[in-house]
Design a protein around this motif. Sequence first.
Motif, PDB file in Angstrom:
ATOM      1  N   SER A   1       0.827  -1.201   0.000  1.00  0.00           N
ATOM      2  CA  SER A   1       0.000   0.000   0.000  1.00  0.00           C
ATOM      3  C   SER A   1       0.861   1.250   0.000  1.00  0.00           C
ATOM      4  N   SER A   2       0.211   2.392  -0.128  1.00  0.00           N
ATOM      5  CA  SER A   2       0.845   3.693   0.029  1.00  0.00           C
ATOM      6  C   SER A   2      -0.110   4.591   0.795  1.00  0.00           C
ATOM      7  N   PRO A   3       0.386   5.355   1.796  1.00  0.00           N
ATOM      8  CA  PRO A   3      -0.495   6.264   2.524  1.00  0.00           C
ATOM      9  C   PRO A   3      -1.004   7.410   1.672  1.00  0.00           C
ATOM     10  N   GLU A   4      -0.417   7.605   0.494  1.00  0.00           N
ATOM     11  CA  GLU A   4      -0.845   8.696  -0.375  1.00  0.00           C
ATOM     12  C   GLU A   4      -1.897   8.260  -1.393  1.00  0.00           C
ATOM     13  N   ALA A   5      -2.313   6.992  -1.326  1.00  0.00           N
ATOM     14  CA  ALA A   5      -3.315   6.478  -2.261  1.00  0.00           C
ATOM     15  C   ALA A   5      -4.614   6.174  -1.530  1.00  0.00           C
ATOM     16  N   GLU A   6      -5.716   6.490  -2.169  1.00  0.00           N
ATOM     17  CA  GLU A   6      -7.022   6.153  -1.595  1.00  0.00           C
ATOM     18  C   GLU A   6      -7.267   4.651  -1.662  1.00  0.00           C
ATOM     19  N   THR A   7      -6.781   4.024  -2.748  1.00  0.00           N
ATOM     20  CA  THR A   7      -6.952   2.584  -2.935  1.00  0.00           C
ATOM     21  C   THR A   7      -5.618   1.954  -3.308  1.00  0.00           C
ATOM     22  N   SER A   8      -5.276   0.838  -2.659  1.00  0.00           N
ATOM     23  CA  SER A   8      -4.055   0.090  -2.961  1.00  0.00           C
ATOM     24  C   SER A   8      -4.435  -1.369  -3.188  1.00  0.00           C
ATOM     25  N   THR A   9      -4.074  -1.897  -4.353  1.00  0.00           N
ATOM     26  CA  THR A   9      -4.468  -3.257  -4.708  1.00  0.00           C
ATOM     27  C   THR A   9      -3.311  -3.988  -5.379  1.00  0.00           C
ATOM     28  N   LEU A  10      -3.081  -5.230  -4.978  1.00  0.00           N
ATOM     29  CA  LEU A  10      -2.149  -6.074  -5.707  1.00  0.00           C
ATOM     30  C   LEU A  10      -2.898  -6.720  -6.866  1.00  0.00           C
ATOM     31  N   SER A  11      -2.303  -6.688  -8.060  1.00  0.00           N
ATOM     32  CA  SER A  11      -2.984  -7.193  -9.246  1.00  0.00           C
ATOM     33  C   SER A  11      -3.144  -8.707  -9.183  1.00  0.00           C
ATOM     34  N   GLU A  12      -3.700  -9.268 -10.232  1.00  0.00           N
ATOM     35  CA  GLU A  12      -4.072 -10.689 -10.280  1.00  0.00           C
ATOM     36  C   GLU A  12      -2.936 -11.615  -9.882  1.00  0.00           C
ATOM     37  N   ARG A  13      -3.266 -12.596  -9.034  1.00  0.00           N
ATOM     38  CA  ARG A  13      -2.288 -13.610  -8.649  1.00  0.00           C
ATOM     39  C   ARG A  13      -2.965 -14.977  -8.647  1.00  0.00           C
ATOM     40  N   HIS A  14      -2.159 -16.046  -8.489  1.00  0.00           N
ATOM     41  CA  HIS A  14      -2.691 -17.407  -8.557  1.00  0.00           C
ATOM     42  C   HIS A  14      -2.375 -18.191  -7.294  1.00  0.00           C
TER      43      HIS A  14
END
Length: 261
Positions: free
Chosen positions: A68-81
């Motif tokens: 994540s980042s405190p400067e982002a409203e949304t933090s997401t890790l992209s697709e994983r398996h």
Amino acid sequence: MKARKILSFGMLLGASFAAGIVFLTPAKSPQILLTNATAAPLKTDPNQLSVFVKIENAGQPDTLLSASSPEAETSTLSERHGPLAVPAGGTASLAADGVFLQLSNLSGSLDDGRTLPISLTFAHAGTLTTRARIIAPQTKGDASNYGLFGIGDICQVSEGEPAPSIALEATKSETGWTVSVTSEDFEFTPNLVDGPHVPGTGHGHIYLNGLKLGRLYSADTAIGHLPPGQHEIRVTLSTNDHRAYVVGDVPVTASIRIHSD
């Protein structure tokens, strides 16, 4: 040879190294070191950033739990398996052609050269914070036909040329795992890397549950011990000039599932 290009940030990470970008102070624990962190805004959405970072693990097997980042409203890790496992004594990366961190609705400017804090939390190493340098905006192409591993330039095999195919085998050892690639109509050619395309030659890229582990220049490679559970190992093939091999409309790739005790 027919070749076509998907406009994207798929070659971004390697390009940043070639450009000689100076990265900021890395974050580290006794076990894990974070380096080479970059962040790229998308031209199509300037409020969205894609973040890439190298993860060097000198200790026990670990798992990336969140980023994540405190400067982002949304933090997401992209697709994983599966779980984002980092092998013992190995290196992994949040990379444009694998799992990466997506940030949206950021505060402050996204000027080229500015840095922003990012945090990665691991099951054993805890939370590590570093800063990612913002680089020039990129265009994200439509890779929907190629899935997670289809970002970047492609080399579509023409009629009459070698049509590579591969299969994988993984064996357990005292030091971890050995992954063996059996190929047809393909030869690993580390001596030709960065050179012109020669049909049926090139190198591979290896991923663990979607997290990029690096390039393959031979048919066999070693992976350190993994956290307990099920894991997917995947390999894709690329040309000497770093385009993904595609036969018909399908990338040349193979995967295998393993169980780690």
